[in-house]
Design a protein around this motif. Structure first.
Motif, PDB file in Angstrom:
ATOM      1  N   UNK A   1      58.040  -9.398  10.287  1.00  0.00           N
ATOM      2  CA  UNK A   1      59.448  -9.017  10.252  1.00  0.00           C
ATOM      3  C   UNK A   1      60.352 -10.178  10.647  1.00  0.00           C
ATOM      4  N   UNK A   2      59.738 -11.326  10.991  1.00  0.00           N
ATOM      5  CA  UNK A   2      60.518 -12.514  11.310  1.00  0.00           C
ATOM      6  C   UNK A   2      60.680 -12.795  12.787  1.00  0.00           C
ATOM      7  N   UNK A   3      60.099 -11.954  13.652  1.00  0.00           N
ATOM      8  CA  UNK A   3      60.191 -12.179  15.095  1.00  0.00           C
ATOM      9  C   UNK A   3      59.105 -13.159  15.523  1.00  0.00           C
ATOM     10  N   UNK A   4      59.418 -14.041  16.463  1.00  0.00           N
ATOM     11  CA  UNK A   4      58.405 -14.933  17.036  1.00  0.00           C
ATOM     12  C   UNK A   4      58.011 -14.392  18.413  1.00  0.00           C
ATOM     13  N   UNK A   5      56.759 -14.666  18.809  1.00  0.00           N
ATOM     14  CA  UNK A   5      56.240 -14.148  20.077  1.00  0.00           C
ATOM     15  C   UNK A   5      55.733 -15.312  20.920  1.00  0.00           C
ATOM     16  N   UNK A   6      56.271 -15.512  22.106  1.00  0.00           N
ATOM     17  CA  UNK A   6      55.719 -16.543  22.998  1.00  0.00           C
ATOM     18  C   UNK A   6      54.282 -16.182  23.371  1.00  0.00           C
ATOM     19  N   UNK A   7      53.406 -17.167  23.403  1.00  0.00           N
ATOM     20  CA  UNK A   7      51.994 -16.892  23.676  1.00  0.00           C
ATOM     21  C   UNK A   7      51.313 -18.110  24.283  1.00  0.00           C
ATOM     22  N   UNK A   8      50.229 -17.828  24.991  1.00  0.00           N
ATOM     23  CA  UNK A   8      49.347 -18.866  25.509  1.00  0.00           C
ATOM     24  C   UNK A   8      47.954 -18.619  24.954  1.00  0.00           C
ATOM     25  N   UNK A   9      47.368 -19.655  24.399  1.00  0.00           N
ATOM     26  CA  UNK A   9      46.056 -19.548  23.772  1.00  0.00           C
ATOM     27  C   UNK A   9      45.059 -20.415  24.535  1.00  0.00           C
ATOM     28  N   UNK A  10      43.924 -19.811  24.875  1.00  0.00           N
ATOM     29  CA  UNK A  10      42.814 -20.577  25.445  1.00  0.00           C
ATOM     30  C   UNK A  10      41.645 -20.521  24.480  1.00  0.00           C
ATOM     31  N   UNK A  11      40.982 -21.657  24.289  1.00  0.00           N
ATOM     32  CA  UNK A  11      39.855 -21.710  23.372  1.00  0.00           C
ATOM     33  C   UNK A  11      39.280 -23.107  23.339  1.00  0.00           C
ATOM     34  N   UNK A  12      38.847 -23.534  22.162  1.00  0.00           N
ATOM     35  CA  UNK A  12      38.303 -24.881  22.039  1.00  0.00           C
ATOM     36  C   UNK A  12      38.637 -25.474  20.679  1.00  0.00           C
ATOM     37  N   UNK A  13      38.751 -26.785  20.663  1.00  0.00           N
ATOM     38  CA  UNK A  13      39.043 -27.525  19.447  1.00  0.00           C
ATOM     39  C   UNK A  13      37.843 -27.408  18.499  1.00  0.00           C
ATOM     40  N   UNK A  14      38.086 -26.960  17.260  1.00  0.00           N
ATOM     41  CA  UNK A  14      36.969 -26.733  16.339  1.00  0.00           C
ATOM     42  C   UNK A  14      36.310 -28.034  15.892  1.00  0.00           C
TER      43      UNK A  14
END
Length: 364
Positions: A274-287
């Motif tokens: 719908x065009x809304x952006x969501x602030x987020x924090x991502x934890x993971x690993x570089x592929x």
């Protein structure tokens, strides 16, 4: 230990009956002529010399001539005791190996093990779950839940996400009503069809056991990312996606942390599309490098295998081939996905949605 038990022990250590009798006689007398040893033990005189010679070769006794007659005296028992201890250790090791092979005959380069007992599957699951750092997906009957409950409680206490499916027959529907899931699961669903015991740990380990018939019981233990991914889709499709919630550790509509990117995408797709952006924090690993990565920014786009529905939503089927969130962070865009997606810079293990007051109204 009496003399009979000592004699039996010597025979189990490899001595013949005559050799055991002769050695005990030498130990008792200290030094004795061969003839006297034969008389004391009822060993035929024609055999006593061969018996003593064999004992001497194995370092149990030492023979010598005394008064023109062959005599024997015991050697220092240190070497004998050392040999007996080595033999005992070998027997213990052999017994353990036999037990291990009976429980887990291994095939295919230690990636897959077939076991004969359900208890073996549960025990190996407990070991893997104790080292879990991210998530556990598990389907159990009510009785199996009791067996793994302490393990799940420990995992939740460490911050591991536990997705629990309780499986019952139609005749046991109300059993779940009396079960408590607080502090042992993050989310619980109820499947009203019996199912095999299935557990996945950190997307790497699978534990599966069929108990459908007393004569057809077996278990599979898998230590392999690709095969576990196959079982992940079995879990999602058959044990999770279509069955009703019976417990959730967070309030409805307030879920802000995910260990499954596709689940996150399903929840936020209508808002993002719908065009809304969501602030987020991502934890993971570089592929590419495998290094741990933590990124903070805004989710601006979703890339899926199929176009979204008219309302912007996406089904699990539409996300089966591709489920990627585009995160704008540090003035560049990162493709963030889960195992099985193809356009990612980062494979996510956790996605945390930040500043909920700014966007959660769009989820209703």
């Amino acid at each position: 230990m009496d003399e009979d038990e000592l004699r039996d022990g010597l025979q189990e250590a490899g001595l013949s009956q005559y050799e055991a009798d002769a050695y005990l006689a030498v130990l008792e007398r200290g030094t004795a002529p061969a003839v006297k040893i034969a008389e004391q033990t009822s060993i035929p005189k024609s055999r006593i010399y061969d018996v003593l010679e064999d004992l001497e070769q194995d370092d149990y006794v030492e023979t010598f001539e005394q008064d023109s007659a062959l005599s024997a005296r015991p050697r220092d028992p240190a070497e004998v005791m050392s040999n007996l201890q080595r033999r005992a250790n070998r027997l213990v090791t052999t017994a353990e190996a036999i037990e291990d092979r009976w429980e887990r005959p291994e095939i295919s380069g230690h990636k897959i093990s077939i076991v004969k007992r359900f208890d073996s599957v549960v025990e190996q699951f407990r070991v893997a779950a104790a080292d879990a750092t991210n998530r556990i997906q598990i389907a159990v009957s009510p009785s199996q839940f009791k067996a793994v409950r302490p393990t799940l409680a420990d995992a939740v206490d460490r911050g591991v996400f536990v997705k629990l499916c309780v499986t019952t027959g139609l005749e046991d529907l109300h059993v779940v009503d009396d079960m408590s899931f607080e502090d042992v699961a993050t989310e619980v669903r109820h499947r009203t069809l019996p199912a095999p015991f299935t557990a996945l740990v950190d997307r790497s380990h699978t534990f599966f056991s069929s108990q459908s018939h007393p004569t057809d019981q077996y278990g599979i233990i898998i230590d392999d990312l690709t095969l576990t991914y196959v079982f992940h889709w079995y879990f999602q499709g058959a044990l999770w996606g279509t069955w009703p919630h019976v417990y959730d550790s967070v309030a409805e509509g307030a879920k802000l942390e995910y260990v499954d990117v596709r689940e996150c995408v399903q929840d936020i797709a209508p808002i993002i599309n719908d065009g809304t952006t969501i602030p987020a924090t991502v934890r993971g690993f570089d592929v590419q490098t495998g290094e741990d990565v933590t990124l903070s920014g805004e989710i601006t786009e979703i890339i899926s295998a199929a176009p979204p529905n008219d309302d912007g939503s996406l089904t699990l089927t539409q996300l089966a081939g591709q489920a990627t969130i585009v995160l704008e962070s540090d003035e560049r865009e990162y493709g963030v996905g889960g195992r099985g997606s193809t356009l990612e810079d980062v494979e996510a293990t956790r996605v945390v949605l930040d500043e909920p007051d700014s966007w959660t109204e769009g989820m209703n």
